[in-house]
Design a protein around this motif. Structure first.
Motif, PDB file in Angstrom:
ATOM      1  N   THR A   1     -17.534  -3.083  23.927  1.00 42.19           N
ATOM      2  CA  THR A   1     -17.896  -4.455  24.310  1.00 42.19           C
ATOM      3  C   THR A   1     -17.835  -4.714  25.811  1.00 42.19           C
ATOM      4  N   GLN A   2     -17.333  -3.756  26.588  1.00 44.01           N
ATOM      5  CA  GLN A   2     -17.201  -3.911  28.045  1.00 44.01           C
ATOM      6  C   GLN A   2     -16.290  -5.087  28.424  1.00 44.01           C
ATOM      7  N   GLU A   3     -15.320  -5.395  27.592  1.00 41.26           N
ATOM      8  CA  GLU A   3     -14.369  -6.456  27.909  1.00 41.26           C
ATOM      9  C   GLU A   3     -13.372  -5.951  28.938  1.00 41.26           C
ATOM     10  N   ALA A   4     -12.613  -6.861  29.513  1.00 41.30           N
ATOM     11  CA  ALA A   4     -11.539  -6.515  30.439  1.00 41.30           C
ATOM     12  C   ALA A   4     -10.278  -6.244  29.629  1.00 41.30           C
ATOM     13  N   GLY A   5      -9.280  -5.630  30.249  1.00 40.14           N
ATOM     14  CA  GLY A   5      -8.000  -5.431  29.591  1.00 40.14           C
ATOM     15  C   GLY A   5      -7.626  -3.984  29.355  1.00 40.14           C
ATOM     16  N   ASP A   6      -8.364  -3.037  29.906  1.00 42.26           N
ATOM     17  CA  ASP A   6      -8.043  -1.631  29.684  1.00 42.26           C
ATOM     18  C   ASP A   6      -6.667  -1.293  30.251  1.00 42.26           C
ATOM     19  N   GLY A   7      -6.317  -1.880  31.384  1.00 47.06           N
ATOM     20  CA  GLY A   7      -5.004  -1.631  31.981  1.00 47.06           C
ATOM     21  C   GLY A   7      -3.871  -2.118  31.090  1.00 47.06           C
ATOM     22  N   LEU A   8      -4.099  -3.263  30.443  1.00 48.25           N
ATOM     23  CA  LEU A   8      -3.078  -3.782  29.520  1.00 48.25           C
ATOM     24  C   LEU A   8      -2.898  -2.847  28.334  1.00 48.25           C
ATOM     25  N   ALA A   9      -4.007  -2.341  27.813  1.00 47.77           N
ATOM     26  CA  ALA A   9      -3.934  -1.433  26.667  1.00 47.77           C
ATOM     27  C   ALA A   9      -3.210  -0.145  27.048  1.00 47.77           C
ATOM     28  N   VAL A  10      -3.498   0.395  28.223  1.00 50.18           N
ATOM     29  CA  VAL A  10      -2.839   1.622  28.676  1.00 50.18           C
ATOM     30  C   VAL A  10      -1.343   1.376  28.877  1.00 50.18           C
ATOM     31  N   PHE A  11      -0.990   0.227  29.442  1.00 52.04           N
ATOM     32  CA  PHE A  11       0.422  -0.125  29.630  1.00 52.04           C
ATOM     33  C   PHE A  11       1.146  -0.167  28.283  1.00 52.04           C
ATOM     34  N   GLY A  12       0.540  -0.828  27.301  1.00 51.57           N
ATOM     35  CA  GLY A  12       1.137  -0.884  25.964  1.00 51.57           C
ATOM     36  C   GLY A  12       1.249   0.495  25.330  1.00 51.57           C
ATOM     37  N   LEU A  13       0.216   1.332  25.523  1.00 47.63           N
ATOM     38  CA  LEU A  13       0.254   2.690  24.965  1.00 47.63           C
ATOM     39  C   LEU A  13       1.384   3.521  25.585  1.00 47.63           C
ATOM     40  N   ILE A  14       1.537   3.457  26.874  1.00 48.51           N
ATOM     41  CA  ILE A  14       2.579   4.246  27.538  1.00 48.51           C
ATOM     42  C   ILE A  14       3.963   3.836  27.034  1.00 48.51           C
ATOM     43  N   LEU A  15       4.229   2.527  27.043  1.00 47.37           N
ATOM     44  CA  LEU A  15       5.543   2.073  26.573  1.00 47.37           C
ATOM     45  C   LEU A  15       5.732   2.354  25.084  1.00 47.37           C
ATOM     46  N   GLY A  16       4.653   2.209  24.323  1.00 54.04           N
ATOM     47  CA  GLY A  16       4.739   2.490  22.879  1.00 54.04           C
ATOM     48  C   GLY A  16       5.029   3.952  22.603  1.00 54.04           C
ATOM     49  N   TRP A  17       4.303   4.863  23.285  1.00 57.95           N
ATOM     50  CA  TRP A  17       4.539   6.288  23.074  1.00 57.95           C
ATOM     51  C   TRP A  17       5.927   6.708  23.560  1.00 57.95           C
ATOM     52  N   LEU A  18       6.399   6.128  24.653  1.00 57.85           N
ATOM     53  CA  LEU A  18       7.768   6.422  25.106  1.00 57.85           C
ATOM     54  C   LEU A  18       8.788   5.990  24.043  1.00 57.85           C
ATOM     55  N   SER A  19       8.525   4.832  23.444  1.00 59.60           N
ATOM     56  CA  SER A  19       9.421   4.337  22.388  1.00 59.60           C
ATOM     57  C   SER A  19       9.386   5.254  21.167  1.00 59.60           C
ATOM     58  N   VAL A  20       8.178   5.656  20.760  1.00 56.26           N
ATOM     59  CA  VAL A  20       8.040   6.548  19.601  1.00 56.26           C
ATOM     60  C   VAL A  20       8.726   7.880  19.895  1.00 56.26           C
ATOM     61  N   ALA A  21       8.532   8.418  21.104  1.00 58.84           N
ATOM     62  CA  ALA A  21       9.175   9.680  21.477  1.00 58.84           C
ATOM     63  C   ALA A  21      10.693   9.525  21.488  1.00 58.84           C
ATOM     64  N   GLY A  22      11.164   8.383  21.969  1.00 57.03           N
ATOM     65  CA  GLY A  22      12.604   8.129  21.962  1.00 57.03           C
ATOM     66  C   GLY A  22      13.168   8.088  20.548  1.00 57.03           C
ATOM     67  N   TRP A  23      12.462   7.440  19.646  1.00 53.94           N
ATOM     68  CA  TRP A  23      12.906   7.380  18.247  1.00 53.94           C
ATOM     69  C   TRP A  23      12.864   8.759  17.601  1.00 53.94           C
ATOM     70  N   MET A  24      11.845   9.552  17.919  1.00 53.69           N
ATOM     71  CA  MET A  24      11.770  10.898  17.354  1.00 53.69           C
ATOM     72  C   MET A  24      12.924  11.764  17.872  1.00 53.69           C
ATOM     73  N   LEU A  25      13.220  11.648  19.167  1.00 52.25           N
ATOM     74  CA  LEU A  25      14.334  12.401  19.728  1.00 52.25           C
ATOM     75  C   LEU A  25      15.657  11.960  19.107  1.00 52.25           C
ATOM     76  N   PHE A  26      15.816  10.647  18.951  1.00 56.70           N
ATOM     77  CA  PHE A  26      17.038  10.123  18.317  1.00 56.70           C
ATOM     78  C   PHE A  26      17.163  10.630  16.878  1.00 56.70           C
ATOM     79  N   SER A  27      16.052  10.615  16.128  1.00 60.20           N
ATOM     80  CA  SER A  27      16.066  11.088  14.737  1.00 60.20           C
ATOM     81  C   SER A  27      16.406  12.574  14.672  1.00 60.20           C
ATOM     82  N   LEU A  28      15.806  13.363  15.577  1.00 59.08           N
ATOM     83  CA  LEU A  28      16.079  14.798  15.601  1.00 59.08           C
ATOM     84  C   LEU A  28      17.555  15.072  15.911  1.00 59.08           C
ATOM     85  N   LEU A  29      18.083  14.394  16.898  1.00 60.06           N
ATOM     86  CA  LEU A  29      19.495  14.565  17.232  1.00 60.06           C
ATOM     87  C   LEU A  29      20.398  14.124  16.079  1.00 60.06           C
TER      88      LEU A  29
END
Length: 186
Positions: A150-178
């Motif tokens: 759609t050529q809308e604006a907001g790609d930076g917001l989506a990338v910001f959410g993805l980075i923090l989300g993946w860091l959170s998921v990785a943190g939970w996976m590391l916590f679960s593994l430990l």
């Protein structure tokens, strides 16, 4: 004898003066500003290619020596005095759009709602101990797909959410593994 030469005119009457001789406008004396206007017309005609260099030089020297309007008028009688009017039906010269001023600035593109949601959910991972990380990743990927279409604006917001989300998921996976390693060791 009042009203004659040398004596004042009676009250209410003007003293006799000779009637002005009608002078044709072409015989009237020209001023410096009149010569300069004629020179400007000659310069424009030369720049437009209407006069050769020799003819331009001859007319310029004649313009500077002209004493009357008639002499000046004869120097520019065969030249246009201003912008040329196009004949009826002739196409006007096209101005390239590059040189035209913009009418209005383009309206700002709307921001994608899911991109905003992804950024908010990613930011909340810090306060929710990472429980909003997976929703941030999901909404971020969906938002980026919609933004490409759609050529809308907001790609930076989506990338910001993805980075923090993946860091959170990785943190939970590391916590679960430990946690699994710690529980299996006893």
């Amino acid at each position: 004898m009042s009203g004659q030469w040398g004596s004042p005119a009676p009250y209410g009457q003007q003293p006799w003066q000779p009637a002005p001789v009608p002078t044709p406008q072409s015989a009237m004396r020209a001023a410096h500003s009149d010569r300069e206007r004629t020179v400007d017309v000659l310069k424009a005609a030369y720049a437009e290619g209407r006069l050769s260099a020799a003819e331009y030089e001859h007319r310029m020297s004649s313009a500077h020596q002209a004493a009357t309007y008639g002499q000046l008028a004869s120097l520019v009688a065969d030249l246009p005095a201003g912008p040329m009017v196009l004949p009826f039906g002739a196409a006007a010269p096209m101005v390239p759009p590059t040189f035209l001023p913009p009418a209005f600035p383009p309206p700002p593109r709307p921001s994608n709602g899911l991109a905003t949601a992804s950024a908010i959910l990613g930011g909340l991972t810090l306060f929710t101990l990472g429980t909003t990380g997976l929703p941030a990743v999901i909404t971020g990927h969906i938002a980026r797909g919609q933004i490409r279409r759609t050529q809308e604006a907001g790609d930076g917001l989506a990338v910001f959410g993805l980075i923090l989300g993946w860091l959170s998921v990785a943190g939970w996976m590391l916590f679960s593994l430990l946690f699994l390693l710690a529980s299996s060791g006893h």
